[in-house]
Design a protein around this motif. Structure first.
Motif, PDB file in Angstrom:
ATOM      1  N   TYR A 182       0.815  -1.208   0.000  1.00  0.00           N
ATOM      2  CA  TYR A 182       0.000   0.000   0.000  1.00  0.00           C
ATOM      3  C   TYR A 182       0.853   1.264   0.000  1.00  0.00           C
ATOM      4  O   TYR A 182       0.442   2.310  -0.516  1.00  0.00           O
ATOM      5  N   GLN A 183       2.058   1.176   0.563  1.00  0.00           N
ATOM      6  CA  GLN A 183       2.972   2.318   0.488  1.00  0.00           C
ATOM      7  C   GLN A 183       3.320   2.615  -0.966  1.00  0.00           C
ATOM      8  O   GLN A 183       3.352   3.774  -1.394  1.00  0.00           O
ATOM      9  N   VAL A 184       3.570   1.554  -1.738  1.00  0.00           N
ATOM     10  CA  VAL A 184       3.863   1.727  -3.162  1.00  0.00           C
ATOM     11  C   VAL A 184       2.664   2.329  -3.882  1.00  0.00           C
ATOM     12  O   VAL A 184       2.791   3.270  -4.676  1.00  0.00           O
ATOM     13  N   ALA A 185       1.469   1.784  -3.596  1.00  0.00           N
ATOM     14  CA  ALA A 185       0.266   2.284  -4.260  1.00  0.00           C
ATOM     15  C   ALA A 185       0.000   3.747  -3.901  1.00  0.00           C
ATOM     16  O   ALA A 185      -0.376   4.553  -4.764  1.00  0.00           O
ATOM     17  N   ALA A 186       0.203   4.107  -2.625  1.00  0.00           N
ATOM     18  CA  ALA A 186      -0.033   5.485  -2.200  1.00  0.00           C
ATOM     19  C   ALA A 186       0.986   6.436  -2.807  1.00  0.00           C
ATOM     20  O   ALA A 186       0.681   7.607  -3.071  1.00  0.00           O
ATOM     21  N   THR A 187       2.202   5.944  -3.041  1.00  0.00           N
ATOM     22  CA  THR A 187       3.274   6.791  -3.572  1.00  0.00           C
ATOM     23  C   THR A 187       3.202   6.926  -5.088  1.00  0.00           C
ATOM     24  O   THR A 187       3.393   8.013  -5.637  1.00  0.00           O
ATOM     25  N   THR A 188       2.925   5.806  -5.759  1.00  0.00           N
ATOM     26  CA  THR A 188       3.001   5.795  -7.229  1.00  0.00           C
ATOM     27  C   THR A 188       1.637   5.768  -7.914  1.00  0.00           C
ATOM     28  O   THR A 188       1.551   6.002  -9.119  1.00  0.00           O
ATOM     29  N   GLY A 189       0.596   5.443  -7.139  1.00  0.00           N
ATOM     30  CA  GLY A 189      -0.717   5.313  -7.745  1.00  0.00           C
ATOM     31  C   GLY A 189      -0.941   3.996  -8.441  1.00  0.00           C
ATOM     32  O   GLY A 189      -1.977   3.786  -9.077  1.00  0.00           O
ATOM     33  N   LYS A 190       0.007   3.078  -8.317  1.00  0.00           N
ATOM     34  CA  LYS A 190      -0.092   1.785  -8.994  1.00  0.00           C
ATOM     35  C   LYS A 190       0.323   0.672  -8.049  1.00  0.00           C
ATOM     36  O   LYS A 190       1.382   0.732  -7.429  1.00  0.00           O
ATOM     37  N   GLY A 191      -0.522  -0.347  -7.931  1.00  0.00           N
ATOM     38  CA  GLY A 191      -0.220  -1.487  -7.069  1.00  0.00           C
ATOM     39  C   GLY A 191       0.523  -2.583  -7.798  1.00  0.00           C
ATOM     40  O   GLY A 191       0.748  -2.502  -9.018  1.00  0.00           O
ATOM     41  N   PRO A 192       0.905  -3.643  -7.082  1.00  0.00           N
ATOM     42  CA  PRO A 192       1.675  -4.728  -7.686  1.00  0.00           C
ATOM     43  C   PRO A 192       0.813  -5.627  -8.560  1.00  0.00           C
ATOM     44  O   PRO A 192      -0.412  -5.663  -8.426  1.00  0.00           O
ATOM     45  N   SER A 193       1.467  -6.348  -9.442  1.00  0.00           N
ATOM     46  CA  SER A 193       0.791  -7.350 -10.261  1.00  0.00           C
ATOM     47  C   SER A 193       1.098  -8.736  -9.710  1.00  0.00           C
ATOM     48  O   SER A 193       1.928  -8.898  -8.812  1.00  0.00           O
ATOM     49  N   ARG A 194       0.428  -9.747 -10.243  1.00  0.00           N
ATOM     50  CA  ARG A 194       0.704 -11.126  -9.820  1.00  0.00           C
ATOM     51  C   ARG A 194       2.054 -11.574 -10.362  1.00  0.00           C
ATOM     52  O   ARG A 194       2.391 -11.331 -11.515  1.00  0.00           O
ATOM     53  N   ASN A 195       2.803 -12.249  -9.520  1.00  0.00           N
ATOM     54  CA  ASN A 195       4.106 -12.777  -9.914  1.00  0.00           C
ATOM     55  C   ASN A 195       4.246 -14.251  -9.592  1.00  0.00           C
ATOM     56  O   ASN A 195       5.358 -14.779  -9.590  1.00  0.00           O
TER      57      ASN A 195
END
Length: 393
Positions: free
Chosen positions: A218-231
């Motif tokens: 969520y830190q990434v999403a809040a900072t970049t506006g984009k969340g992770p994908s499935r890996n």
């Protein structure tokens, strides 16, 4: 004067009485943690009992293993809140308790006079804990099930193969972490009350807890506006950091820096790969993972999971076999973690075939204790009533 309900023990929460109106998983997991630490937990159940009593097979003592897993050290009393006499008993318990906890939909318990304001009027110093699915504001009418939160919070979107469908986590992660965080809040509130005499409302919900549990994502999403994908089995930015097929099963291999990667390639018999300009630093290994993967897989296919586990561990690498839960239990036992407890007499002899999964806390002065098997429905009704009849100090 004490009774079987509030008998003292050596736990740090001995003497704390918890009125537990919760059911299913998050609330009972919270209160079991408090009970393991010595609190007296009175589990108030409807005439049909906690839902999880019926989620079987498998079962023990006519109770589902699901129920057994989160209800030890508690005392069960059956009360029908629609019955005036039983409601009076419920209020008496709330009046005598230090902590009141429930996970009814927000506002639904208020009609019985057992909302925060109602209980606070009965017991001004009460620590009142409420667990919901999506909070007590705009999400108050939404049903709170872990799988719904896994979907809404994005956890399912992260789980599964890269080109596959979203997958539910095999454990109700947010129920459990919500229970743990609520227990922390309750203990903090007890400390505050010890210092000031003031009780308070402690609220938690599965959705907010999911965001907190997934803090790094969520830190990434809040900072970049984009969340992770499935890996799938792979880490999004570190490689290798995932499960690989071997000759007879899968092995998790981690090589997060150049030194570890050199050790790995040496142990696998492909030392030249470490100096290959495509793979000679962490960023290149991440970017060029599709080229690196088949080289590692080809080497790992030459031996069994068990063989590679021994070889790579001897080389000082972070490595683990991918195991089933029953195999994980064996590993925990082999590591001396004593994951399961059986009732014992004073000499240490086992007295029952009831197994309970130990609390993970290890405390030197005030260890967690396992004093009572999960109760049968209403097993302690008369004992709780007798306790209520005793004069207060």
């Amino acid at each position: 004067m004490t009774s079987a309900i509030d008998a003292p023990n050596n736990g740090p929460l001995s003497g704390i009485v918890v009125a537990d109106f919760s059911r299913v998983l998050a609330g009972p997991y919270c209160t079991m943690n408090l009970a393991d630490l010595g609190a007296t937990v009175i589990k108030v159940e409807s005439p049909t009992g906690d839902d999880t009593r019926h989620w079987k097979p498998p079962a023990y003592r006519d109770g589902a293993c699901y129920y057994q897993s989160v209800n030890r050290n508690k005392h069960s009393i059956v009360l029908d809140l629609a019955d005036a006499e039983d409601l009076g008993t419920a209020k008496a318990i709330a009046t005598r308790a230090d902590v009141f906890i429930h996970n009814f939909k927000p506002g639904s318990i208020d009609k019985f006079g057992l909302g925060y304001e109602g209980v606070k009027e009965l017991n001004p110093a009460i620590i009142y804990a409420h667990i919901s699915g999506f909070g007590s504001d705009k999400g108050k009418n939404l049903p709170g099930y872990d799988v719904l939160v896994q979907g809404m919070a994005g956890l399912m979107s992260m789980n599964g193969e890269r080109d596959g469908d979203p997958v539910r986590s095999g454990v109700s992660l947010f129920d459990l972490t919500t229970g743990m965080m609520t227990a922390i809040g309750i203990v903090a509130a007890i400390r505050h009350r010890d210092l000031t005499g003031e009780g308070q409302l402690v609220e938690n919900n599965l959705m907010a807890n999911a965001v907190f549990t997934m803090a790094n994502q969520y830190q990434v999403a809040a900072t970049t506006g984009k969340g992770p994908s499935r890996n799938g089995k792979e880490h999004p930015t570190i490689y290798p950091y995932n499960a690989f097929p071997t000759g007879d099963g899968e092995l998790i291999v981690v090589a997060g820096n150049n030194g570890q990667f050199a050790k790995l390639t040496q142990a696998l018999g492909i030392p030249e790969v470490a100096s290959d300009e495509r793979f000679d630093n962490a960023e290149k290994r991440n970017v060029n993972r599709d080229e690196l993967r088949p080289l590692l897989e080809a080497a790992l296919a030459k031996k069994s999971k068990t063989e590679w586990f021994g070889i790579l561990r001897e080389a000082g690498l972070p490595v683990s076999p991918v195991q089933s839960v029953d195999e994980g239990l064996v590993s925990a036992e082999e590591l001396g973690l004593e994951p399961v407890w059986y009732p014992q007499d004073a000499s240490g002899e086992q007295t029952s075939d009831f197994a309970t999964v130990r609390n993970s806390l290890r405390m030197s002065a005030t260890p967690t204790t396992y004093r009572k098997q999960p109760p049968l429905l209403g097993e302690d009704t008369e004992a709780v009533r007798a306790w209520l009849a005793q004069p207060t100090a």
